[in-house]
Design an enzyme around this catalytic site. Structure first.
Site, PDB file in Angstrom:
ATOM      1  N   ASP A 287       0.859  -1.188   0.000  1.00 27.90           N
ATOM      2  CA  ASP A 287       0.000   0.000   0.000  1.00 27.90           C
ATOM      3  C   ASP A 287       0.894   1.237   0.000  1.00 27.90           C
ATOM      4  O   ASP A 287       1.979   1.230   0.606  1.00 27.90           O
ATOM      5  CB  ASP A 287      -0.917   0.020   1.221  1.00 27.90           C
ATOM      6  CG  ASP A 287      -1.882   1.195   1.176  1.00 27.90           C
ATOM      7  OD1 ASP A 287      -2.922   1.064   0.516  1.00 27.90           O
ATOM      8  OD2 ASP A 287      -1.585   2.236   1.788  1.00 27.90           O
TER       9      ASP A 287
ATOM     10  N   GLU B 204       1.048   5.681   0.283  1.00 30.99           N
ATOM     11  CA  GLU B 204       0.447   6.989   0.536  1.00 30.99           C
ATOM     12  C   GLU B 204       1.154   7.966  -0.396  1.00 30.99           C
ATOM     13  O   GLU B 204       2.367   7.879  -0.605  1.00 30.99           O
ATOM     14  CB  GLU B 204       0.608   7.419   1.995  1.00 30.99           C
ATOM     15  CG  GLU B 204      -0.058   6.489   2.992  1.00 30.99           C
ATOM     16  CD  GLU B 204      -1.546   6.325   2.759  1.00 30.99           C
ATOM     17  OE1 GLU B 204      -2.180   7.269   2.226  1.00 30.99           O
ATOM     18  OE2 GLU B 204      -2.076   5.247   3.071  1.00 30.99           O
TER      19      GLU B 204
ATOM     20  N   HIS C  77      -5.322   4.946   6.499  1.00 30.99           N
ATOM     21  CA  HIS C  77      -4.578   5.838   5.608  1.00 30.99           C
ATOM     22  C   HIS C  77      -3.095   5.903   5.944  1.00 30.99           C
ATOM     23  O   HIS C  77      -2.436   6.876   5.570  1.00 30.99           O
ATOM     24  CB  HIS C  77      -5.176   7.247   5.605  1.00 30.99           C
ATOM     25  CG  HIS C  77      -6.432   7.372   4.803  1.00 30.99           C
ATOM     26  ND1 HIS C  77      -6.470   7.263   3.434  1.00 30.99           N
ATOM     27  CD2 HIS C  77      -7.705   7.602   5.192  1.00 30.99           C
ATOM     28  CE1 HIS C  77      -7.694   7.424   3.012  1.00 30.99           C
ATOM     29  NE2 HIS C  77      -8.471   7.623   4.061  1.00 30.99           N
TER      30      HIS C  77
ATOM     31  N   ASP D 209      -2.694  -0.216   6.377  1.00 31.81           N
ATOM     32  CA  ASP D 209      -3.606  -0.612   5.302  1.00 31.81           C
ATOM     33  C   ASP D 209      -3.160  -1.911   4.642  1.00 31.81           C
ATOM     34  O   ASP D 209      -3.990  -2.726   4.238  1.00 31.81           O
ATOM     35  CB  ASP D 209      -3.688   0.503   4.260  1.00 31.81           C
ATOM     36  CG  ASP D 209      -4.329   1.764   4.822  1.00 31.81           C
ATOM     37  OD1 ASP D 209      -4.935   1.674   5.908  1.00 31.81           O
ATOM     38  OD2 ASP D 209      -4.219   2.826   4.188  1.00 31.81           O
TER      39      ASP D 209
END
Length: 593
Positions: free
Chosen positions: A34, A36, A176, A181
């Site tokens: 994952d 960001e 987040h 995540d």
């Protein structure tokens, strides 16, 4: 970020290859990743701010990877509010040139897994290409796509990561932050595999090609598609009482309708609909755009129970700036021919309320209802005492000063939203710096609702203000598709026959086009959805304007230029939990024990 990670060797890496068929899931090593980021598009300049990954095999966690990444620029306030990752946190973090190769080394030999994989993998591939680094031949598994094939509405309301994590009892709540995540996605992956195992899915190949099973009764209805042409158009499923169950569109009517009776149709709702269907009607259309517009109009007319967008399709709202001595903002459900300024339409009252709040946060226009006399006749209200209203009711402001503020407000609605954007951004930055993320999130949502509405209003008003616009585009078969648009409504569509006189054909098409009368408002002659579909076609590559009556222009400094960051935030939030459910997660990079 540590440079070493302890993990057990994968026997599959030594004994199998990606080209080998029938690989048991229990023998494969998956790397669940994952990211960001600072926005929604790597090609558009967005950067990675965090990478989190978990390596698993046979239900066992082999190792974890996590690092913040220096984006080499300021993190937008929206993103900081969403993720909790601030400029101070990434200061001194490794750049993507160091973080990416470390991650690729960690993920080597694995099947790459992500929730909404095109987003995460797209970013990683972009920066690999930017660094001229060969991209490993990963096989990719998208848990979001897989969930849509397996999960029904009885299981979960949607296939967001937060919903699936709750469904499968994930031990980590997505929040987040990349590693959190990724951990939640691991539990979702295992939950999906367990459910599919009961359906006989035990290999990667079976997992990648799985589709919902179709009943014998559904297969027996394949004959309903036989009378349909291989042509673009709209199709209507009807029950035994001729009631419309579902309306759809396709470039090939027969092929699309046949798919409802085969394993390629995986939606459980559609299976239920097919079970009730007795007939299918096809309507040929000259162009795909005409088919899309006809679909919208038929859905609005019949409100089929299996078309989700038919629900409350006529319930729209507008924010109105009234025309009176002391103007105010009002929430209305229809547009009048009263020379007032309107913002909208909004698909929900909730979105309209948010945009209205954003405007009230910036402009101290009166919020009391009803008309006010020219001369003061009341005492100041609570909003006036709080400095949120200029208070014309008690004479605190003269008409000229109030009118000047209203002119700025009108300009914000119709042309330049910067005053609202800058005001709320400053407020969010101040709240985020005090760790008041929940309050900042409220203002973020208000600003997003306003920016989207302002952009929509400006684009729709520009199109609906044109009495007639004629445009054409060469299609894949070499012929020219022509559309006549009047005040934002599709009035005629056609394809110039091979060898025909193009000018004569267009003239005849215009002569036979629907007459569209003038009406007030941003979208007076059609629904917003129809006009937006027309706009997307007009803005697509290869379109040529044949003739424009009136002016088709949008303000250069309009709201559309602010949409990119809001769209990125919305896409990220769509797959995760609400902001208020976010938990803090300390950066960590450690092997499993």
């Amino acid at each position: 970020m540590s440079s070493s990670t302890r993990e057990a060797p994968s026997p599959w890496e030594a004994q199998r290859s990606f080209d080998e068929l029938g690989r048991p899931l229990r023998d494969l090593t998956f790397c669940v990743v994952d990211l960001e980021t600072t926005g929604g598009s790597a090609a558009g300049g967005s950067m990675i701010t965090e990478i989190g990954a978990v390596k698993v095999r046979g239900g066992e966690v082999l190792g974890e990877f996590q690092t913040l990444v220096d984006p080499r620029g300021e993190i937008p306030p929206f993103i900081a509010v969403l993720t909790g990752i601030t400029n101070g946190m990434v200061a001194g973090a490794p750049p993507i040139e160091s973080a990416l190769p470390a991650f690729l080394e960690f993920a080597a030999g694995c099947v790459l897994v992500a929730h909404n994989a095109p987003f995460d993998v797209g970013f990683l591939k972009h920066f690999a290409e930017q660094q001229q680094r060969p991209w490993p031949r990963f096989e990719v598994l998208d848990t979001a796509r897989l969930a849509r094939r397996v999960i029904t509405r009885d299981d979960a309301p949607n296939c967001k990561l937060s919903s699936l994590a709750a469904l499968f009892g994930a031990t980590t709540t997505p929040n987040h932050r990349a590693l959190s995540d990724a951990r939640a996605t691991v539990d979702v992956l295992h939950g999906l595999m367990e459910r599919l195992g009961g359906l006989g899915v035990h290999t990667l190949e079976e997992l990648q090609t799985f589709s919902a099973r179709v009943s014998t009764a559904q297969r027996k209805k394949r004959h309903l598609a036989e009378g349909l042409p291989h042509a673009p158009g709209v199709y209507l499923f009807r029950d035994d009482r001729s009631r419309v169950l579902y309306v759809g569109t396709s470039q090939d009517l027969r092929t699309r309708v046949r798919s409802y009776f085969t394993a390629s149709e995986t939606r459980s709702r559609m299976g239920e609909m097919v079970g009730l269907a007795a007939t299918v009607t096809g309507i040929e259309c000259a162009t795909p755009l005409e088919a899309q517009v006809r679909e919208l109009r038929l859905i609005a007319e019949h409100e089929p129970r299996y078309n989700r967008r038919s629900r409350n399709s006529r319930k729209v709202h507008f924010v109105k700036l009234t025309r009176e001595t002391w103007p105010r903002l009002s929430l209305v459900t229809r547009v009048l021919d009263d020379d007032a300024d309107y913002l909208g339409p909004f698909g929900s009252r909730r979105a309209a309320d948010k945009a209205l709040a954003a405007l009230h946060d910036t402009f101290p226009v009166r919020q009391c209802s009803g008309r006010l006399p020219r001369r003061p006749s009341r005492s100041a209200c609570v909003l006036a005492e709080m400095g949120r209203c200029l208070s014309p009711c008690d004479g605190s402001v003269d008409e000229q000063t109030y009118a000047a503020m209203v002119r700025r407000l009108s300009d914000t609605l119709l042309r330049r939203p910067d005053e609202v954007v800058e005001s709320i951004n400053r407020r969010m930055e101040a709240l985020a710096s005090d760790d008041r993320f929940e309050e900042a999130g409220v203002h973020r949502d208000r600003l997003a609702a306003f920016v989207r509405a302002a952009s929509r209003t400006q684009r729709l008003s520009a199109l609906s203000g044109c009495p007639e616009l004629v445009a054409c585009r060469r299609e894949d078969d070499g012929r020219w598709a022509v559309h006549v648009v009047r005040r934002g409504r599709l009035a005629a569509a056609g394809v110039i026959p091979t060898g025909a006189d193009a000018h004569q054909y267009v003239a005849e098409l215009r002569a036979s086009a629907e007459t569209v009368a003038h009406a007030p408002g941003p979208v007076p002659a059609a629904t917003a959805e129809e006009s937006e579909k027309i706009l997307r076609w007009l803005e697509s590559p290869g379109v040529r304007l044949v003739d424009v009556e009136g002016e088709w222009v949008c303000p250069v400094a309009g709201a559309t230029r602010h949409l990119a960051v809001h769209d990125a935030v919305a896409e990220s939030r769509r797959t995760l939990v609400p902001f208020e459910d976010r938990r803090d997660l300390a950066p960590v990079h450690r092997p499993a024990r």
